[in-house]
Design a protein around this motif. Structure first.
Motif, PDB file in Angstrom:
ATOM      1  N   ASP A  29     -58.881  40.298 -39.330  1.00 24.57           N
ATOM      2  CA  ASP A  29     -58.447  38.898 -39.315  1.00 24.57           C
ATOM      3  C   ASP A  29     -59.204  38.077 -40.356  1.00 24.57           C
ATOM      4  O   ASP A  29     -58.619  37.235 -41.046  1.00 24.57           O
ATOM      5  N   PHE A  30     -60.505  38.327 -40.465  1.00 21.80           N
ATOM      6  CA  PHE A  30     -61.310  37.583 -41.435  1.00 21.80           C
ATOM      7  C   PHE A  30     -60.818  37.852 -42.854  1.00 21.80           C
ATOM      8  O   PHE A  30     -60.646  36.926 -43.655  1.00 21.80           O
ATOM      9  N   VAL A  31     -60.614  39.120 -43.182  1.00 21.72           N
ATOM     10  CA  VAL A  31     -60.172  39.482 -44.536  1.00 21.72           C
ATOM     11  C   VAL A  31     -58.788  38.905 -44.827  1.00 21.72           C
ATOM     12  O   VAL A  31     -58.534  38.362 -45.907  1.00 21.72           O
ATOM     13  N   LYS A  32     -57.892  38.988 -43.865  1.00 23.12           N
ATOM     14  CA  LYS A  32     -56.536  38.463 -44.054  1.00 23.12           C
ATOM     15  C   LYS A  32     -56.565  36.956 -44.289  1.00 23.12           C
ATOM     16  O   LYS A  32     -55.891  36.447 -45.195  1.00 23.12           O
ATOM     17  N   ASN A  33     -57.345  36.245 -43.488  1.00 25.43           N
ATOM     18  CA  ASN A  33     -57.428  34.791 -43.644  1.00 25.43           C
ATOM     19  C   ASN A  33     -58.045  34.406 -44.978  1.00 25.43           C
ATOM     20  O   ASN A  33     -57.640  33.411 -45.606  1.00 25.43           O
ATOM     21  N   THR A  34     -59.017  35.185 -45.433  1.00 20.69           N
ATOM     22  CA  THR A  34     -59.628  34.921 -46.731  1.00 20.69           C
ATOM     23  C   THR A  34     -58.610  35.098 -47.855  1.00 20.69           C
ATOM     24  O   THR A  34     -58.545  34.291 -48.792  1.00 20.69           O
ATOM     25  N   MET A  35     -57.805  36.143 -47.774  1.00 18.65           N
ATOM     26  CA  MET A  35     -56.795  36.399 -48.804  1.00 18.65           C
ATOM     27  C   MET A  35     -55.694  35.338 -48.777  1.00 18.65           C
ATOM     28  O   MET A  35     -55.185  34.920 -49.828  1.00 18.65           O
ATOM     29  N   LEU A  36     -55.336  34.883 -47.591  1.00 19.49           N
ATOM     30  CA  LEU A  36     -54.350  33.804 -47.491  1.00 19.49           C
ATOM     31  C   LEU A  36     -54.905  32.510 -48.091  1.00 19.49           C
ATOM     32  O   LEU A  36     -54.178  31.761 -48.765  1.00 19.49           O
ATOM     33  N   TYR A  37     -56.185  32.253 -47.849  1.00 16.88           N
ATOM     34  CA  TYR A  37     -56.832  31.075 -48.425  1.00 16.88           C
ATOM     35  C   TYR A  37     -56.755  31.115 -49.948  1.00 16.88           C
ATOM     36  O   TYR A  37     -56.452  30.105 -50.601  1.00 16.88           O
ATOM     37  N   ASP A  38     -57.025  32.279 -50.530  1.00 11.21           N
ATOM     38  CA  ASP A  38     -56.977  32.412 -51.991  1.00 11.21           C
ATOM     39  C   ASP A  38     -55.583  32.113 -52.530  1.00 11.21           C
ATOM     40  O   ASP A  38     -55.438  31.468 -53.578  1.00 11.21           O
ATOM     41  N   GLN A  39     -54.552  32.577 -51.819  1.00 11.90           N
ATOM     42  CA  GLN A  39     -53.182  32.304 -52.251  1.00 11.90           C
ATOM     43  C   GLN A  39     -52.878  30.808 -52.180  1.00 11.90           C
ATOM     44  O   GLN A  39     -52.288  30.231 -53.101  1.00 11.90           O
ATOM     45  N   GLN A  40     -53.275  30.168 -51.090  1.00 12.77           N
ATOM     46  CA  GLN A  40     -53.033  28.738 -50.928  1.00 12.77           C
ATOM     47  C   GLN A  40     -53.816  27.930 -51.972  1.00 12.77           C
ATOM     48  O   GLN A  40     -53.300  26.958 -52.534  1.00 12.77           O
ATOM     49  N   ALA A  41     -55.045  28.327 -52.227  1.00 17.39           N
ATOM     50  CA  ALA A  41     -55.866  27.620 -53.207  1.00 17.39           C
ATOM     51  C   ALA A  41     -55.235  27.682 -54.589  1.00 17.39           C
ATOM     52  O   ALA A  41     -55.264  26.697 -55.341  1.00 17.39           O
ATOM     53  N   SER A  42     -54.654  28.819 -54.931  1.00 17.26           N
ATOM     54  CA  SER A  42     -53.987  28.947 -56.226  1.00 17.26           C
ATOM     55  C   SER A  42     -52.812  27.985 -56.335  1.00 17.26           C
ATOM     56  O   SER A  42     -52.606  27.342 -57.371  1.00 17.26           O
ATOM     57  N   THR A  43     -52.032  27.853 -55.251  1.00 22.81           N
ATOM     58  CA  THR A  43     -50.894  26.926 -55.239  1.00 22.81           C
ATOM     59  C   THR A  43     -51.362  25.481 -55.391  1.00 22.81           C
ATOM     60  O   THR A  43     -50.812  24.708 -56.183  1.00 22.81           O
ATOM     61  N   VAL A  44     -52.388  25.118 -54.632  1.00 20.13           N
ATOM     62  CA  VAL A  44     -52.897  23.749 -54.664  1.00 20.13           C
ATOM     63  C   VAL A  44     -53.440  23.410 -56.047  1.00 20.13           C
ATOM     64  O   VAL A  44     -53.160  22.336 -56.599  1.00 20.13           O
ATOM     65  N   TYR A  45     -54.220  24.315 -56.610  1.00 17.32           N
ATOM     66  CA  TYR A  45     -54.816  24.027 -57.917  1.00 17.32           C
ATOM     67  C   TYR A  45     -53.737  23.862 -58.981  1.00 17.32           C
ATOM     68  O   TYR A  45     -53.821  22.966 -59.832  1.00 17.32           O
ATOM     69  N   SER A  46     -52.713  24.704 -58.949  1.00 16.61           N
ATOM     70  CA  SER A  46     -51.629  24.589 -59.934  1.00 16.61           C
ATOM     71  C   SER A  46     -50.923  23.240 -59.815  1.00 16.61           C
ATOM     72  O   SER A  46     -50.630  22.583 -60.819  1.00 16.61           O
ATOM     73  N   ALA A  47     -50.662  22.799 -58.567  1.00 18.61           N
ATOM     74  CA  ALA A  47     -49.995  21.517 -58.358  1.00 18.61           C
ATOM     75  C   ALA A  47     -50.888  20.350 -58.766  1.00 18.61           C
ATOM     76  O   ALA A  47     -50.421  19.363 -59.355  1.00 18.61           O
ATOM     77  N   LEU A  48     -52.171  20.475 -58.481  1.00 18.80           N
ATOM     78  CA  LEU A  48     -53.114  19.403 -58.786  1.00 18.80           C
ATOM     79  C   LEU A  48     -53.381  19.299 -60.279  1.00 18.80           C
ATOM     80  O   LEU A  48     -53.514  18.193 -60.832  1.00 18.80           O
ATOM     81  N   HIS A  49     -53.443  20.428 -60.943  1.00 18.57           N
ATOM     82  CA  HIS A  49     -53.766  20.450 -62.370  1.00 18.57           C
ATOM     83  C   HIS A  49     -52.756  19.654 -63.186  1.00 18.57           C
ATOM     84  O   HIS A  49     -53.095  19.044 -64.208  1.00 18.57           O
TER      85      HIS A  49
END
Length: 400
Positions: free
Chosen positions: A246-266
């Motif tokens: 669960d920890f690893v899965k949540n970490t990987m999901l966080y990375d995917q979401q962070a990439s989306t947010v950064y692209s939109a924010l940039h």
């Protein structure tokens, strides 16, 4: 210094003294008068620097460039801290960022592969003396590369550590080591790739005169609930395989979401025409330290490692490598400056208490000491702060 001496003396032993009973002056005479400085140096400098920022109400863009002007027991420590204060990021609307709906997904196979990497990092090595080299072994060797009767530059090493089957060496080299025994000498014939990155070697045939010194085999720990609890329970509060998954899965999901947010924010911000050179240099040094650590782990130099192609491409020099990754350094720098600008707008700071509290959420361990030792406390605080900012942006994203 007395505090540092009291902390360190219990582990120091010199002839004629019982362990932990060596007088401070004897230790300093043996190891040098500055032997205890490092123990208290970082915390002392960080405390003074933080107080100076608070006194002058300064919020730097990035961690400081510190130069020491005086270091002595009599006169104390004097240093200057150069910080970037001018605005390099012009923020647009960063709250409630809109982004297209994306179905974030992490498969069980991807989670297993990520955990396997963790197991690989925690593998133990055992010496092998009763059999020849086989795939997966870790060997230590000496080699000298020849074209005809002449050695070529950069083709010689002693005590080089290599994992057979890693693909980190010239194609064909590792395969020809299979079957060698300790002490064997063998001529290994290879052809450098056409795009090796060195005009003198591209596509050329060469012979490596090789001597095998040691063989070790790597054994990953068995993944069980007991292993997770014993190795990750205290540092990560994980006690079962399910909790680890669960920890690893949540970490990987966080990375995917962070990439989306950064692209939109940039797309909603603008940066200064020229990024601060001090910040670019800072992240350049971070990247180079990682390469240095990798090379040190394999018992080789940075230049030899870069030439080997283990990073995916072969580079003639450190300068060539830095030139190739300049775009990535710019991106890393922009992201750091952007997260810092938002943190400043929101009045967020990362002190030691917050670092210790939230370190485990982003680094996979609750003990930051090893990271601080390698990269410094300022770097860790900066990364924790950026992660906190990003989590807040993720929590408030608006999907359309």
């Amino acid at each position: 210094l007395n505090k540092a001496y009291a902390k360190c003396r219990k582990d120091i032993m010199l002839p004629g003294f019982r362990k932990g009973k060596v007088p401070r002056k004897v230790i300093e005479a043996t190891y040098g008068v500055n032997v205890f400085w490092d123990e208290e140096f970082d915390s002392l400098v960080q405390s003074v620097y933080s107080d100076a920022l608070a006194e002058h109400n300064l919020v730097p863009e990035i961690q400081p460039n510190i130069e020491f002007t005086e270091v002595s027991e009599q006169d104390g420590v004097s240093f200057t801290a150069e910080v970037v204060l001018h605005p390099t990021v012009k923020l647009g609307q960063y709250k409630g960022i809109e982004a297209p709906v994306i179905e974030y997904n992490v498969t069980d196979e991807e989670v297993s592969a990520e955990i396997q990497k963790k197991l690989n990092e925690m593998a133990t090595e055992a010496a092998v003396e009763d059999r020849p080299v086989r795939q997966g072994d870790i060997v230590t060797l000496d080699f000298a590369g020849f074209m005809g009767d002449e050695q070529f530059e950069g083709g010689t090493a002693e005590g080089y550590k290599l994992k057979i089957g890693s693909g980190s060496f010239i194609p064909g080299f590792e395969e020809q080591m299979v079957g060698m025994n300790i002490g064997d000498e063998r001529d290994i014939n290879v052809t450098f790739p056409e795009d090796y990155g060195n005009e003198d070697l591209n596509g050329k045939e060469a012979v490596f005169k090789t001597t095998l010194n040691y063989i070790k085999e790597s054994k990953n720990p068995d993944l069980t609930d007991d292993w997770v609890a014993s190795n990750l329970g205290e540092t990560m509060n994980l006690n079962t395989i399910d909790e680890l998954n669960d920890f690893v899965k949540n970490t990987m999901l966080y990375d995917q979401q962070a990439s989306t947010v950064y692209s939109a924010l940039h797309d909603k911000v603008s940066f200064a025409k020229e990024l601060p050179q001090s910040v670019l240099d800072y992240y350049r040094d971070v990247v180079l330290y990682r390469v240095y650590s990798y090379a040190k782990n394999y018992g080789t130099t940075m230049t030899t490692l870069l030439k080997s192609g283990v990073l995916g491409t072969s580079y003639d020099s450190i300068d060539a490598y830095l030139e190739d990754i300049q775009g990535s350094l710019n991106t890393i720098t922009e992201q750091a400056l952007l997260m810092q600008a938002i943190a400043e707008k929101q009045g967020l700071v990362c002190d030691t208490a917050l670092m210790n509290q939230d370190f485990g959420k982003f680094y996979g361990t609750t003990d930051p000491s090893a990271y601080i030792s390698s990269y410094g406390e300022n770097y860790i605080k900066m990364n924790v702060l950026q992660s906190e900012v990003m989590q807040g942006l993720i929590d408030n994203i608006k999907y359309k």
